[in-house]
Write a protein that holds these residues in place. Structure first.
Motif, PDB file in Angstrom:
ATOM      1  N   MET A 348     -38.305   9.847  -9.933  1.00  0.00           N
ATOM      2  CA  MET A 348     -39.413   9.316 -10.714  1.00  0.00           C
ATOM      3  C   MET A 348     -38.953   8.881 -12.103  1.00  0.00           C
ATOM      4  N   LYS A 349     -38.070   9.671 -12.710  1.00  0.00           N
ATOM      5  CA  LYS A 349     -37.612   9.342 -14.059  1.00  0.00           C
ATOM      6  C   LYS A 349     -36.825   8.036 -14.104  1.00  0.00           C
ATOM      7  N   LYS A 350     -36.151   7.694 -12.995  1.00  0.00           N
ATOM      8  CA  LYS A 350     -35.378   6.455 -12.991  1.00  0.00           C
ATOM      9  C   LYS A 350     -36.108   5.310 -12.285  1.00  0.00           C
ATOM     10  N   THR A 351     -37.385   5.569 -11.911  1.00  0.00           N
ATOM     11  CA  THR A 351     -38.166   4.553 -11.190  1.00  0.00           C
ATOM     12  C   THR A 351     -39.493   4.351 -11.920  1.00  0.00           C
ATOM     13  N   PRO A 352     -39.542   3.461 -12.912  1.00  0.00           N
ATOM     14  CA  PRO A 352     -40.778   3.267 -13.680  1.00  0.00           C
ATOM     15  C   PRO A 352     -41.986   2.921 -12.818  1.00  0.00           C
ATOM     16  N   ALA A 353     -41.768   2.211 -11.742  1.00  0.00           N
ATOM     17  CA  ALA A 353     -42.891   1.814 -10.882  1.00  0.00           C
ATOM     18  C   ALA A 353     -43.535   2.993 -10.171  1.00  0.00           C
ATOM     19  N   ALA A 354     -42.873   4.156 -10.200  1.00  0.00           N
ATOM     20  CA  ALA A 354     -43.449   5.340  -9.550  1.00  0.00           C
ATOM     21  C   ALA A 354     -44.670   5.854 -10.292  1.00  0.00           C
ATOM     22  N   VAL A 355     -44.786   5.535 -11.568  1.00  0.00           N
ATOM     23  CA  VAL A 355     -45.941   5.954 -12.367  1.00  0.00           C
ATOM     24  C   VAL A 355     -46.942   4.808 -12.383  1.00  0.00           C
ATOM     25  N   PRO A 356     -48.088   4.956 -11.703  1.00  0.00           N
ATOM     26  CA  PRO A 356     -49.021   3.829 -11.584  1.00  0.00           C
ATOM     27  C   PRO A 356     -49.658   3.466 -12.926  1.00  0.00           C
ATOM     28  N   ASP A 357     -49.915   2.170 -13.096  1.00  0.00           N
ATOM     29  CA  ASP A 357     -50.482   1.677 -14.350  1.00  0.00           C
ATOM     30  C   ASP A 357     -51.836   2.309 -14.650  1.00  0.00           C
ATOM     31  N   TRP A 358     -52.654   2.544 -13.599  1.00  0.00           N
ATOM     32  CA  TRP A 358     -54.000   3.079 -13.858  1.00  0.00           C
ATOM     33  C   TRP A 358     -53.939   4.475 -14.482  1.00  0.00           C
ATOM     34  N   LEU A 359     -52.937   5.270 -14.098  1.00  0.00           N
ATOM     35  CA  LEU A 359     -52.815   6.590 -14.707  1.00  0.00           C
ATOM     36  C   LEU A 359     -52.160   6.499 -16.084  1.00  0.00           C
ATOM     37  N   ARG A 360     -51.231   5.599 -16.217  1.00  0.00           N
ATOM     38  CA  ARG A 360     -50.597   5.394 -17.528  1.00  0.00           C
ATOM     39  C   ARG A 360     -51.645   4.980 -18.567  1.00  0.00           C
ATOM     40  N   GLU A 361     -52.543   4.096 -18.131  1.00  0.00           N
ATOM     41  CA  GLU A 361     -53.606   3.645 -19.046  1.00  0.00           C
ATOM     42  C   GLU A 361     -54.540   4.792 -19.405  1.00  0.00           C
ATOM     43  N   THR A 362     -54.806   5.675 -18.436  1.00  0.00           N
ATOM     44  CA  THR A 362     -55.642   6.849 -18.698  1.00  0.00           C
ATOM     45  C   THR A 362     -55.015   7.738 -19.761  1.00  0.00           C
ATOM     46  N   SER A 363     -53.715   7.942 -19.656  1.00  0.00           N
ATOM     47  CA  SER A 363     -53.016   8.804 -20.621  1.00  0.00           C
ATOM     48  C   SER A 363     -53.014   8.184 -22.013  1.00  0.00           C
ATOM     49  N   GLN A 364     -52.871   6.860 -22.065  1.00  0.00           N
ATOM     50  CA  GLN A 364     -52.849   6.169 -23.354  1.00  0.00           C
ATOM     51  C   GLN A 364     -54.236   6.170 -23.997  1.00  0.00           C
ATOM     52  N   ALA A 365     -55.260   6.047 -23.144  1.00  0.00           N
ATOM     53  CA  ALA A 365     -56.643   6.070 -23.663  1.00  0.00           C
ATOM     54  C   ALA A 365     -57.000   7.432 -24.223  1.00  0.00           C
ATOM     55  N   GLY A 366     -56.417   8.493 -23.613  1.00  0.00           N
ATOM     56  CA  GLY A 366     -56.700   9.846 -24.066  1.00  0.00           C
ATOM     57  C   GLY A 366     -56.036  10.161 -25.385  1.00  0.00           C
TER      58      GLY A 366
END
Length: 366
Positions: A348-366
């Protein structure tokens, strides 16, 4: 990777239809078949994830002539493919407890009607040497309430109770009753019975495999799901989000790496002793959800845990009795949970696409 002494060597030169062949498990089975010099034909709708997940993470090329983008409910498509095939692995399903609970009709369409269409087509041909129906340990539910446990040794019982707060059931294919607690589990239990009824009537060999908790790279999470605990915890920890421990994280899971799932499934496809049998595919090792969180936190020390309510249909769980699997397949899983979690986090750490954008956006919004 091609060992002529392996029982899987008999798959060399054979054609295997994998329904759901574009998913995590199906794509790993297809990869293993290619290593064995077999020809996998994957039938999949390719609509459960964004297209990049199939291409970049699962390695699926939708332009490959052996990747059939269609639905298992499509009688014409199934009818065209089967005459080329020697074996069938039926892994296509709405394989998400939460999604099935939200939309039971979708579960019935995919997991019941789709299964029946395929079974009818298999029963109508005498070419298929074995049909493997992919089921789930969820059919056991919380086990038999009249049985406290299946663990005989007093010392082992005491250890389990002290670690997990209860004695988790060890699910045995012959002794443990089928007690589904969710729509998803109920469709899987139905599929087991219907496979036996439909194919038993015409003499086509079949095996049922009951997967325990599948995990491993390149698994990626879906919104609104509470399955795939390793992927969920690792992804949330990477984003600095709390790890949700439903019901305190006391549920027991028997975590099986996807590499071992693929190997066990293919062994069930060819093992003579597995004819008409139901087999657990598990490690026989109980792991609490909370313990998974702690293993993930070894890689992300700042990750915090948060107790949350139990989702509907989420069983307390148990672990596999593996004796029948080992006896009939001559094999047992090889990847330990610490090794598998470590592999997943590194991937996961070497595969950015493994972290979905919808969850990334949730973390940034928080």
């Amino acid at each position: 990777m091609h060992d002529r002494s392996s029982p899987l060597s008999q798959l060399s030169g054979r054609t295997v239809l994998i329904t759901g062949g574009g998913g995590l498990i199906g794509s790993r089975i297809a990869k293993r078949l290619r290593e064995l010099r077999a020809r996998p034909i994957s039938l999949c709708t390719l609509d459960a994830y964004p297209s990049f997940v199939y291409k970049e993470l699962f390695g699926i090329d939708p332009t490959d002539p052996d990747v059939i983008v269609s639905d298992v409910r499509d009688r014409e498509a199934v009818g065209r493919i089967l005459p080329e095939c020697d074996y069938v692995v039926h892994a296509a399903a709405l394989a998400d407890v939460a999604a099935c609970t939200r939309n039971p009709l979708a579960a019935i369409q995919a997991n019941i009607i789709g299964t029946q269409v395929l079974l009818d087509a298999v029963a109508a041909t005498d070419r298929i040497q074995r049909f493997v129906h992919v089921s789930s340990a969820s059919v056991y539910g919380n086990g038999n309430p009249d049985e406290t446990h299946n663990v005989d040794l007093l010392s082992m019982r005491q250890i389990l109770e002290s670690v997990y707060g209860r004695i988790p059931p060890q699910f045995n294919e012959a002794a443990s009753p089928v007690r589904p607690m969710s729509v998803y589990a109920n469709t899987k239990a139905w599929g087991e019975t219907q496979t036996a009824l439909t194919l038993g009537a015409v003499g086509t060999s079949y095996t049922v495999v009951r997967y325990f908790s599948v995990y491993g790279e390149p698994q990626t999470i879906k919104p609104g799901s509470h399955s795939w605990v390793v992927a969920w915890f690792a992804t949330r920890a990477a984003l600095g989000l709390p790890l949700h421990l439903h019901g305190g994280g006391h549920q027991i899971r028997d975590l099986v790496h996807v590499d071992d799932i693929a190997e066990g499934t293919l062994r069930a496809l060819v093992a003579p002793q597995a004819h008409t049998e139901a087999l657990n595919i598990g490690t026989g090792t109980p792991t609490s959800v909370r313990a998974v969180a702690e293993q993930v936190r070894e890689h992300f020390p700042n990750a915090q845990c948060m107790n949350t309510p139990m989702p509907p249909g989420d069983p307390l769980g148990g672990f596999a009795s593996t004796r029948r699997m080992e006896d009939m397949l001559g094999w047992r899983p090889q990847v330990t949970v610490p090794e598998g979690v470590d592999r997943y986090v590194k991937w996961m750490k070497k595969t950015p696409a493994a972290v979905p954008d919808w969850l990334r956006e949730t973390s940034q919004a928080g």
